[in-house]
Design an enzyme around this catalytic site. Structure first.
Site, PDB file in Angstrom:
ATOM      1  N   ASP A   7      44.957  40.879  45.756  1.00 45.98           N
ATOM      2  CA  ASP A   7      44.543  39.539  46.194  1.00 45.98           C
ATOM      3  C   ASP A   7      45.388  38.442  45.569  1.00 45.98           C
ATOM      4  OD1 ASP A   7      43.663  39.927  43.616  1.00 45.98           O
ATOM      5  OD2 ASP A   7      41.663  39.122  43.938  1.00 45.98           O
ATOM      6  N   ASP A  29      45.794  33.666  42.674  1.00 42.54           N
ATOM      7  CA  ASP A  29      44.755  34.633  43.016  1.00 42.54           C
ATOM      8  C   ASP A  29      43.871  33.936  44.033  1.00 42.54           C
ATOM      9  OD1 ASP A  29      42.164  35.726  43.149  1.00 42.54           O
ATOM     10  OD2 ASP A  29      42.290  36.560  41.155  1.00 42.54           O
ATOM     11  N   LYS A  75      37.884  37.386  31.023  1.00 44.96           N
ATOM     12  CA  LYS A  75      36.990  36.254  31.319  1.00 44.96           C
ATOM     13  C   LYS A  75      36.374  35.677  30.015  1.00 44.96           C
ATOM     14  CE  LYS A  75      37.834  37.727  35.465  1.00 44.96           C
ATOM     15  NZ  LYS A  75      37.366  38.878  36.141  1.00 44.96           N
TER      16      LYS A  75
HETATM   17  N1  GDD Z   1      40.052  50.430  45.131  1.00 50.19           N
HETATM   18  C1  GDD Z   1      39.360  49.579  44.386  1.00 50.19           C
HETATM   19  N2  GDD Z   1      38.165  49.996  43.851  1.00 50.19           N
HETATM   20  N3  GDD Z   1      39.814  48.316  44.188  1.00 50.19           N
HETATM   21  C2  GDD Z   1      39.084  47.476  43.407  1.00 50.19           C
HETATM   22  C3  GDD Z   1      37.861  47.847  42.831  1.00 50.19           C
HETATM   23  C4  GDD Z   1      37.377  49.191  43.065  1.00 50.19           C
HETATM   24  O1  GDD Z   1      36.319  49.604  42.596  1.00 50.19           O
HETATM   25  N4  GDD Z   1      37.378  46.782  42.134  1.00 50.19           N
HETATM   26  C5  GDD Z   1      38.281  45.791  42.271  1.00 50.19           C
HETATM   27  N5  GDD Z   1      39.311  46.198  43.054  1.00 50.19           N
HETATM   28  C6  GDD Z   1      40.504  45.432  43.433  1.00 50.19           C
HETATM   29  C7  GDD Z   1      40.189  44.110  44.125  1.00 50.19           C
HETATM   30  O2  GDD Z   1      40.194  44.298  45.537  1.00 50.19           O
HETATM   31  C8  GDD Z   1      41.345  43.241  43.677  1.00 50.19           C
HETATM   32  O3  GDD Z   1      42.482  43.396  44.511  1.00 50.19           O
HETATM   33  C9  GDD Z   1      41.699  43.788  42.298  1.00 50.19           C
HETATM   34  O4  GDD Z   1      41.150  45.101  42.230  1.00 50.19           O
HETATM   35  C10 GDD Z   1      41.158  42.938  41.142  1.00 50.19           C
HETATM   36  O5  GDD Z   1      39.771  42.747  41.316  1.00 50.19           O
HETATM   37  P1  GDD Z   1      39.107  41.283  41.323  1.00 50.19           P
HETATM   38  O6  GDD Z   1      37.654  41.485  41.529  1.00 50.19           O
HETATM   39  O7  GDD Z   1      39.849  40.391  42.250  1.00 50.19           O
HETATM   40  O8  GDD Z   1      39.328  40.870  39.812  1.00 50.19           O
HETATM   41  P2  GDD Z   1      39.474  39.416  39.194  1.00 50.19           P
HETATM   42  O9  GDD Z   1      40.286  38.540  40.070  1.00 50.19           O
HETATM   43  O10 GDD Z   1      38.128  38.929  38.793  1.00 50.19           O
HETATM   44  O11 GDD Z   1      40.277  39.725  37.829  1.00 50.19           O
HETATM   45  C11 GDD Z   1      41.442  40.524  37.858  1.00 50.19           C
HETATM   46  O12 GDD Z   1      42.553  39.782  38.320  1.00 50.19           O
HETATM   47  C12 GDD Z   1      42.939  38.659  37.466  1.00 50.19           C
HETATM   48  C13 GDD Z   1      44.150  38.001  38.095  1.00 50.19           C
HETATM   49  O13 GDD Z   1      43.794  37.456  39.308  1.00 50.19           O
HETATM   50  C14 GDD Z   1      41.713  41.047  36.439  1.00 50.19           C
HETATM   51  O14 GDD Z   1      42.755  41.976  36.546  1.00 50.19           O
HETATM   52  C15 GDD Z   1      42.082  39.906  35.481  1.00 50.19           C
HETATM   53  O15 GDD Z   1      42.428  40.440  34.207  1.00 50.19           O
HETATM   54  C16 GDD Z   1      43.267  39.147  36.051  1.00 50.19           C
HETATM   55  O16 GDD Z   1      43.625  38.037  35.205  1.00 50.19           O
HETATM   56 MG    MG Z   2      41.014  38.617  42.028  1.00 56.02          MG
END
Ligand code: GDD
Ligand code: MG
Length: 365
Positions: A110, A221, A161
């Site tokens: 994303d 993001d 976070k």
């Molecule tokens: N296949 C799969 N299965 N993908 C997953 C799963 C799962 O169970 N859970 C999350 N994802 C995918 C989401 O679709 C996304 O592309 C990515 O993993 C990260 O998940 P998010 O839910 O978007 O996390 P975030 O945005 O809160 O935090 C993450 O991204 C940040 C940067 O944007 C973390 O990696 C943070 O450390 C990071 O700073």
């Molecule tokens: Mg994200």
């Protein structure tokens, strides 16, 4: 770059914070300038000769496969692997372990950026790292994973976070990793497991070499509707390096535009759209295919998806309107997000900041 480097893209999340828009469309398929977001990620990988790509899926997987097929039309080879239940970020990669036998990349699905993967992989090898994490600076690090490093870029702490005041850096995990296959041994099988909260901190405890690769290019993001709209503003105002548009106004095929319609700023219009007399579009504006915009309607600073009808004098400002919505005559939206199939009745003025679930009907303000 060695041909062998593969990439795993994590596309299994529910897109919870973008929920109005992701009930029927998984976050990777959400349109950006009328093209699925994931296509930008795939093009970026192909540009670095990373052609073997695995999509780790859980939620609304079908539409990705329908659009991208085996990847050959996009110059890559795509594999789709579905989880029985969501495995978390690291668990999802463990689940595709059988395809990974050499250094590989993992990308959150994303994030819009132009990270130089070629350089990042070289950096990773030069430092003999087991894991290298891309870092980027942000204004508010508390909604991301914050990573503190020593002067050589070796990771000291992770704060996923964090609370305001808990961290002393604004460098965050940019959601792109280079990993050695050995790392997979440290992820338990058939279990929900996270890179950010579990694997990387454990690697630090075990004194494994985890490095960071900082980059300062554009990074976004698009986890919320505000960020999604901001991405469009940035793309249409040339803030994102490598993505500048050739023209200010781009009009799709088979559009029917009344001679009195006025377009200003950057405007992108999909195929088969009609614009009635006196319509005004004030960019940045992106309109998907098959939209009918009737007389004297106004759209400013907004993104409209596929098959939306706007009746006479309807106004959309700083909003996102998903597929198949119908806006009545004289209706008015500002800072709004409408899910698919929303109907806004004639003369309705939505409260600024309204978020309407798919299928909803808005009768009054
Ligand atoms: N296949 C799969 N299965 N993908 C997953 C799963 C799962 O169970 N859970 C999350 N994802 C995918 C989401 O679709 C996304 O592309 C990515 O993993 C990260 O998940 P998010 O839910 O978007 O996390 P975030 O945005 O809160 O935090 C993450 O991204 C940040 C940067 O944007 C973390 O990696 C943070 O450390 C990071 O700073
Ligand atoms: Mg994200």
């Amino acid at each position: 770059m060695k041909d062998k480097v593969k990439a795993v893209i994590l596309v299994g999340g529910h897109g919870t914070r973008l929920r109005r828009l992701t009930y029927n469309t998984p976050k990777p398929m959400v349109p950006v300038l009328n093209m699925p977001f994931l296509e930008y990620v795939i093009r970026n990988l192909r540009g670095h000769n990373i052609l073997d790509i695995i999509l780790a899926q859980y939620y609304l997987a079908e539409s990705m496969e329908n659009y991208f097929g085996d990847g050959s039309k996009f110059g890559v080879k795509l594999r789709y692997v579905m989880e029985g239940s969501p495995r978390g970020t690291a668990g999802a990669v463990k689940n595709v372990e059988k395809y990974l036998d050499d250094t590989f990349l993992v990308l959150n699905g994303d994030i819009f950026h132009n990270c130089d993967f070629t350089n990042m992989v070289k950096f990773h090898h030069r430092h003999r790292a087991k894991a290298t994490i891309a870092l980027t600076p942000v204004e508010d690090p508390t909604i991301y994973g914050v990573v503190e490093t020593d002067r050589r870029g070796k990771v000291k702490h992770f704060f996923e976070k964090p609370e305001p005041g808990e961290v002393s850096t604004n460098m965050i995990n940019a959601g792109t990793y280079v990993l050695e296959p050995e790392v997979l041994q440290w992820i338990p099988p058939d279990t929900k497991y996270s890179f950010e909260r579990e694997l990387f901190p454990q690697m630090l405890t075990d004194d494994k070499p985890v490095y960071t690769y900082s980059f300062h290019n554009y990074w976004m993001d698009m986890g919320t509707a505000e960020k999604y709209l901001q991405l469009h503003r940035d793309l249409l105002s040339d803030k994102c390096d490598n993505h500048s548009l050739e023209k200010d106004v781009i009009i799709g095929d088979k559009c029917n535009i009344h001679s009195s319609a006025q377009f200003s700023g950057s405007v992108i219009i999909g195929d088969n759209c009609t614009f009635g007399r006196g319509v005004r579009l004030a960019g940045p504006v992106v309109i998907g295919p098959n939209c009918a915009i009737m007389e004297d309607a106004v759209i400013a600073d907004s993104v409209v998806w596929d098959n939306v009808t706007m009746n006479t004098r309807a106004v959309i400002k700083s909003s996102v309107v998903a597929n198949n919505c119908i806006l009545g005559s004289d209706s008015y939206l500002v800072d709004a997000v409408l899910g698919d199939h929303v109907t806004v009745d004639e003369g309705c003025k939505l409260k600024p900041g309204a978020r309407i679930l798919p299928g909803g009907t808005v009768k009054d303000t």
